[in-house]
Write a protein that holds these residues in place. Structure first.
Motif, PDB file in Angstrom:
ATOM      1  N   LEU A 163     -27.712 -41.541 -70.962  1.00 50.73           N
ATOM      2  CA  LEU A 163     -28.115 -40.846 -72.188  1.00 50.73           C
ATOM      3  C   LEU A 163     -29.627 -40.622 -72.225  1.00 50.73           C
ATOM      4  CD1 LEU A 163     -25.875 -42.705 -74.810  1.00 50.73           C
ATOM      5  CD2 LEU A 163     -25.511 -40.424 -73.819  1.00 50.73           C
ATOM      6  N   ARG A 164     -30.382 -41.582 -71.731  1.00 49.23           N
ATOM      7  CA  ARG A 164     -31.837 -41.464 -71.695  1.00 49.23           C
ATOM      8  C   ARG A 164     -32.264 -40.328 -70.776  1.00 49.23           C
ATOM      9  NH1 ARG A 164     -35.963 -43.520 -68.434  1.00 49.23           N
ATOM     10  NH2 ARG A 164     -37.913 -43.897 -69.545  1.00 49.23           N
ATOM     11  N   GLU A 165     -31.668 -40.251 -69.599  1.00 53.36           N
ATOM     12  CA  GLU A 165     -32.006 -39.161 -68.673  1.00 53.36           C
ATOM     13  C   GLU A 165     -31.697 -37.806 -69.292  1.00 53.36           C
ATOM     14  OE1 GLU A 165     -33.596 -39.036 -65.638  1.00 53.36           O
ATOM     15  OE2 GLU A 165     -34.033 -41.128 -66.125  1.00 53.36           O
ATOM     16  N   ARG A 166     -30.588 -37.715 -69.983  1.00 57.20           N
ATOM     17  CA  ARG A 166     -30.242 -36.452 -70.647  1.00 57.20           C
ATOM     18  C   ARG A 166     -31.257 -36.122 -71.737  1.00 57.20           C
ATOM     19  NH1 ARG A 166     -24.738 -34.373 -70.228  1.00 57.20           N
ATOM     20  NH2 ARG A 166     -25.077 -33.762 -72.388  1.00 57.20           N
ATOM     21  N   ARG A 167     -31.710 -37.139 -72.466  1.00 60.95           N
ATOM     22  CA  ARG A 167     -32.713 -36.918 -73.504  1.00 60.95           C
ATOM     23  C   ARG A 167     -34.047 -36.497 -72.894  1.00 60.95           C
ATOM     24  NH1 ARG A 167     -34.454 -34.821 -77.958  1.00 60.95           N
ATOM     25  NH2 ARG A 167     -35.931 -36.106 -79.119  1.00 60.95           N
ATOM     26  N   LEU A 168     -34.436 -37.136 -71.799  1.00 62.37           N
ATOM     27  CA  LEU A 168     -35.679 -36.742 -71.129  1.00 62.37           C
ATOM     28  C   LEU A 168     -35.599 -35.300 -70.634  1.00 62.37           C
ATOM     29  CD1 LEU A 168     -36.549 -40.015 -69.173  1.00 62.37           C
ATOM     30  CD2 LEU A 168     -37.699 -39.102 -71.213  1.00 62.37           C
ATOM     31  N   TRP A 199     -35.250 -53.576 -75.052  1.00 60.22           N
ATOM     32  CA  TRP A 199     -35.891 -52.366 -74.529  1.00 60.22           C
ATOM     33  C   TRP A 199     -35.095 -51.111 -74.903  1.00 60.22           C
ATOM     34  CZ3 TRP A 199     -33.994 -48.927 -70.808  1.00 60.22           C
ATOM     35  CH2 TRP A 199     -34.890 -47.900 -70.457  1.00 60.22           C
ATOM     36  N   MET A 200     -33.769 -51.178 -74.829  1.00 59.29           N
ATOM     37  CA  MET A 200     -32.947 -50.008 -75.162  1.00 59.29           C
ATOM     38  C   MET A 200     -33.168 -49.584 -76.615  1.00 59.29           C
ATOM     39  SD  MET A 200     -29.313 -50.411 -73.087  1.00 59.29           S
ATOM     40  CE  MET A 200     -28.727 -51.777 -74.042  1.00 59.29           C
ATOM     41  N   VAL A 201     -33.251 -50.541 -77.519  1.00 59.00           N
ATOM     42  CA  VAL A 201     -33.487 -50.215 -78.930  1.00 59.00           C
ATOM     43  C   VAL A 201     -34.853 -49.562 -79.102  1.00 59.00           C
ATOM     44  CG1 VAL A 201     -33.808 -51.210 -81.240  1.00 59.00           C
ATOM     45  CG2 VAL A 201     -31.902 -51.987 -79.787  1.00 59.00           C
ATOM     46  N   ILE A 202     -35.872 -50.157 -78.514  1.00 63.42           N
ATOM     47  CA  ILE A 202     -37.232 -49.610 -78.629  1.00 63.42           C
ATOM     48  C   ILE A 202     -37.320 -48.233 -77.979  1.00 63.42           C
ATOM     49  CG2 ILE A 202     -39.625 -49.940 -77.855  1.00 63.42           C
ATOM     50  CD1 ILE A 202     -39.057 -52.999 -78.241  1.00 63.42           C
ATOM     51  N   GLU A 203     -36.761 -48.098 -76.789  1.00 60.64           N
ATOM     52  CA  GLU A 203     -36.816 -46.822 -76.057  1.00 60.64           C
ATOM     53  C   GLU A 203     -36.037 -45.729 -76.775  1.00 60.64           C
ATOM     54  OE1 GLU A 203     -37.933 -44.531 -72.480  1.00 60.64           O
ATOM     55  OE2 GLU A 203     -38.794 -46.040 -73.798  1.00 60.64           O
ATOM     56  N   SER A 204     -34.897 -46.080 -77.336  1.00 63.60           N
ATOM     57  CA  SER A 204     -34.113 -45.062 -78.049  1.00 63.60           C
ATOM     58  C   SER A 204     -34.859 -44.572 -79.286  1.00 63.60           C
ATOM     59  CB  SER A 204     -32.732 -45.592 -78.417  1.00 63.60           C
ATOM     60  OG  SER A 204     -32.827 -46.599 -79.396  1.00 63.60           O
ATOM     61  N   ARG A 205     -35.568 -45.451 -79.946  1.00 62.18           N
ATOM     62  CA  ARG A 205     -36.377 -45.035 -81.106  1.00 62.18           C
ATOM     63  C   ARG A 205     -37.554 -44.175 -80.652  1.00 62.18           C
ATOM     64  NH1 ARG A 205     -36.268 -50.678 -84.510  1.00 62.18           N
ATOM     65  NH2 ARG A 205     -34.117 -50.456 -85.217  1.00 62.18           N
ATOM     66  N   ARG A 206     -38.201 -44.579 -79.572  1.00 61.19           N
ATOM     67  CA  ARG A 206     -39.354 -43.836 -79.061  1.00 61.19           C
ATOM     68  C   ARG A 206     -38.978 -42.411 -78.687  1.00 61.19           C
ATOM     69  NH1 ARG A 206     -42.102 -42.585 -74.292  1.00 61.19           N
ATOM     70  NH2 ARG A 206     -40.443 -43.374 -72.977  1.00 61.19           N
ATOM     71  N   LEU A 207     -37.794 -42.258 -78.095  1.00 53.09           N
ATOM     72  CA  LEU A 207     -37.348 -40.933 -77.648  1.00 53.09           C
ATOM     73  C   LEU A 207     -36.470 -40.225 -78.678  1.00 53.09           C
ATOM     74  CD1 LEU A 207     -36.444 -41.776 -73.931  1.00 53.09           C
ATOM     75  CD2 LEU A 207     -38.522 -40.684 -74.810  1.00 53.09           C
ATOM     76  N   ALA A 208     -36.264 -40.851 -79.827  1.00 54.52           N
ATOM     77  CA  ALA A 208     -35.396 -40.298 -80.873  1.00 54.52           C
ATOM     78  C   ALA A 208     -34.008 -39.963 -80.312  1.00 54.52           C
ATOM     79  CB  ALA A 208     -36.032 -39.076 -81.535  1.00 54.52           C
ATOM     80  N   MET A 209     -33.462 -40.926 -79.590  1.00 53.53           N
ATOM     81  CA  MET A 209     -32.135 -40.748 -78.980  1.00 53.53           C
ATOM     82  C   MET A 209     -31.047 -40.968 -80.026  1.00 53.53           C
ATOM     83  SD  MET A 209     -32.746 -42.739 -75.361  1.00 53.53           S
ATOM     84  CE  MET A 209     -31.015 -42.697 -74.924  1.00 53.53           C
TER      85      MET A 209
END
Length: 128
Positions: free
Chosen positions: A112-117, A77-87
């Motif tokens: 890192l995801r929260e910061r990206r959001l 999920w982290m790999v997919i989510e990071s690609r989706r959000l361009a993290m």
């Protein structure tokens, strides 16, 4: 009105800091145990013995298998989510998962995801 699954949820700045605090705890607590392991079984980290002890009884097997399956699913999920959000910095999260602890890497990724959001929300909420 139907929710837009591509739109970031309401940004809650405190949540990022909670995840960061959990990441610190997830890095420190397992490594305290790892240091105890090295003191007890020798200063070099013997991965074979470590895995053997992690499977020494049904309770240890349960925890080890639980971590293996859960961490595997969350890593995908982290790999997919990071690609989706361009993290950025996914490599750092994945590396820390095996060098520090998954208990560090997962909440660090969420930080890192929260910061990206939040960044996406500030820029108009458009995700890649």
């Amino acid at each position: 009105m139907t929710p837009n699954p591509q739109a970031p949820s309401t940004v809650q700045p405190w949540l990022a800091w909670l995840y960061l605090a959990l990441a610190v705890a997830g890095g420190v607590l397992p490594w305290l145990a790892n240091l105890d392991y090295m003191r007890q079984y020798g200063s070099a980290f013997d991965i074979r013995l470590f895995v053997q002890l992690a499977n020494a009884n049904p309770a240890a097997q349960s925890l080890s298998r639980d971590l293996l399956v859960g961490a595997s699913a969350i890593t995908v999920w982290m790999v997919i989510e990071s690609r989706r959000l361009a993290m950025r910095h996914l490599w750092l999260v994945l590396l820390s998962s095996i060098t520090i602890a998954f208990a560090f890497a997962a909440p660090f990724f969420l930080f890192l995801r929260e910061r990206r959001l939040a960044e996406l929300a500030r820029s108009g909420g458009h995700q890649p």
